[in-house]
Enzyme design. Structure first.
Site, PDB file in Angstrom:
ATOM      1  N   LYS A   1      -9.347  42.552  77.040  1.00  0.00           N
ATOM      2  CA  LYS A   1      -9.911  42.532  78.398  1.00  0.00           C
ATOM      3  C   LYS A   1      -8.847  42.965  79.416  1.00  0.00           C
ATOM      4  CE  LYS A   1      -8.928  37.580  78.554  1.00  0.00           C
ATOM      5  NZ  LYS A   1      -9.498  36.222  78.446  1.00  0.00           N
TER       6      LYS A   1
ATOM      7  N   TYR B   1      12.963  43.576 104.513  1.00  0.00           N
ATOM      8  CA  TYR B   1      12.102  42.924 105.497  1.00  0.00           C
ATOM      9  C   TYR B   1      12.526  41.475 105.711  1.00  0.00           C
ATOM     10  CZ  TYR B   1       8.740  46.793 105.122  1.00  0.00           C
ATOM     11  OH  TYR B   1       8.140  48.009 105.156  1.00  0.00           O
TER      12      TYR B   1
HETATM   13  C1  LIG Z   1      -8.791  35.579  77.440  1.00  0.00           C
HETATM   14  C2  LIG Z   1      -9.448  34.862  76.341  1.00  0.00           C
HETATM   15  C3  LIG Z   1      -8.880  34.886  75.051  1.00  0.00           C
HETATM   16  C4  LIG Z   1      -7.499  35.447  74.770  1.00  0.00           C
HETATM   17  O1  LIG Z   1      -6.558  34.538  75.276  1.00  0.00           O
HETATM   18  P1  LIG Z   1      -4.984  34.637  75.064  1.00  0.00           P
HETATM   19  O2  LIG Z   1      -4.476  33.347  75.605  1.00  0.00           O
HETATM   20  O3  LIG Z   1      -4.514  35.804  75.875  1.00  0.00           O
HETATM   21  O4  LIG Z   1      -4.721  34.813  73.625  1.00  0.00           O
HETATM   22  C5  LIG Z   1      -9.607  34.319  74.014  1.00  0.00           C
HETATM   23  N1  LIG Z   1     -10.806  33.720  74.254  1.00  0.00           N
HETATM   24  C6  LIG Z   1     -11.348  33.638  75.487  1.00  0.00           C
HETATM   25  C7  LIG Z   1     -12.654  32.955  75.677  1.00  0.00           C
HETATM   26  C8  LIG Z   1     -10.678  34.198  76.575  1.00  0.00           C
HETATM   27  O5  LIG Z   1     -11.208  34.104  77.805  1.00  0.00           O
END
Ligand SMILES: *Cc1c(COP(=O)(O)O)cnc(C)c1O
Length: 369
Positions: free
Chosen positions: A40, A257
């Site tokens: 994702k 800044y």
């Molecule tokens: C993002 C997510 C994962 C992966 O999580 P990591 O901590 O990056 O390994 C797995 N399952 C769900 C439901 C998630 O939202």
């Protein structure tokens, strides 16, 4: 848009061989459970298509994304992959799921009946049941009602039982055992469904968390899945940026800044062409929000970021470096063999997840394998 290296401020290199090694390490740890991959947020900033292709070639067959659009991106790259969409189903999305052969993770009775009515068992889906994070998912009573309705489960095409850990990165947290036990109870309610509980941290909690399928994300990209312990993963992301200018600053004068840093001695300051628009969080400014000061590496030596991170630039104190190592055009290492995404996270008071997903879009991006 691909940015030519000689015209971009900074170069981001994604080491796909290291990514594949990380996936193989986790796959080995959880075997005989299947190891999927969570890609994702554009593969945690590393490029969902490139990442998914490399993992597919290594044998990964099941991918997880958050949104239907992300699922389509992976589908366009991998026609035969299994793709789950984690954020659930919103009204009007069913046709898109079917058109791109995506499997929703159904998170509520509303999601599930909409999917079941539209697909009548012709398309597969996961059901997500909450075991303690209190984010998405059926609650216990809703899960029990579903388990008693075999016809509804058939019409929904259920093929995976899922839940998600709240504190997997902390192996001393008792919440893990409680979620493990609740999930074991759910498996008895749904004896025919394969099951998936572990994210990347969860894969390090022991075999009883692996079930049939694991969903690692952050660790594939080199982030440490074990808070407070040495990182077992290979570095995946490197970042270099050029020195734009080197200048002398007299004692008492401020840099950047708000002049948050003032020279206490005659100082040499190098300006690098990378800033918060590229994902160098402003929290890495001097004084850093986390366990700063944030640092970069030049000629193998660590030097601090001084002054504020601005949109396109940072300023670093190179007074202690041999002047022949720092000049206009010198490449500084911001991420690489000396500095990892977890170092950035520590300096700025956040997590590797946020660092990776904040990486900017205007880098010259290079994939190595
Ligand atoms: C993002 C997510 C994962 C992966 O999580 P990591 O901590 O990056 O390994 C797995 N399952 C769900 C439901 C998630 O939202």
């Amino acid at each position: 848009m691909s940015v030519p290296p000689d015209l971009a401020g900074a170069t981001l290199t994604i080491n796909l061989a290291a990514l594949v090694e990380n996936w193989r390490m986790i796959a080995g740890n959880v075997s005989p459970a299947e190891c999927g991959a969570t890609v994702k947020a554009d593969g945690y900033g590393c490029g969902a298509c490139e990442v998914a292709s490399a993992l597919w070639d290594a044998g990964c067959r099941t991918f997880f994304v958050a949104l239907p659009m992300e699922g389509k991106q992976v589908r366009d790259t991998l026609p035969d992959a299994i793709i789950y969409v984690l954020d659930g189903l919103l009204a009007g999305q069913v046709d898109f799921y079917i058109a791109h052969d995506l499997r929703p993770s159904l998170v509520s009775p509303e999601d599930l009946s909409e999917w079941a009515d539209a697909t009548d068992g012709r398309h597969k889906a996961a059901v997500h049941i909450d075991t303690g994070i209190n984010r998405l998912g059926f609650d216990q009573a809703q899960a029990e009602a579903l388990a008693g309705d075999a016809e509804l489960m058939r019409r929904a095409g259920l093929c995976l039982l899922m839940s998600h850990l709240a504190s997997g990165d902390d192996d001393t947290n008792e919440a893990n055992a409680s979620q493990r036990d609740r999930f074991a109870g759910l498996r008895e309610l749904f004896p025919d469904l394969p099951a998936s509980l572990a994210n990347a941290p969860g894969t390090f909690l022991g075999k009883e968390f692996a079930h049939d399928l694991v969903r690692p994300g952050v660790a594939l990209y080199g982030g440490n899945p074990l808070t407070g312990k040495p990182n077992p993963m290979h570095r995946v992301v490197s970042l270099t940026a050029p020195v734009l200018q080197v200048r002398d600053v007299s004692p008492g004068y401020g840099v950047g800044y708000g002049a948050t840093w003032k020279a206490e001695r005659r100082s040499r300051i190098a300006i690098l062409g990378v800033g918060y628009a590229d994902g160098l969080l402003r929290a890495m400014s001097w004084p850093a929000l986390g366990s700063g000061p944030a640092q970069v590496s030049i000629a193998g030596q660590m030097v601090p970021i001084v002054g504020r991170v601005s949109m396109d630039m940072i300023t670093i104190d190179v007074t202690d470096l041999d002047p022949k190592h720092v000049a206009r055009g010198t490449k500084a290492e911001l991420l690489g063999s000396n500095i990892g995404v977890d170092d950035w996270a520590g300096w700025s008071g956040t997590l590797a997840y946020e660092i990776l997903t904040s990486l900017g879009r205007r880098y010259a991006k290079v994939y190595s394998s």
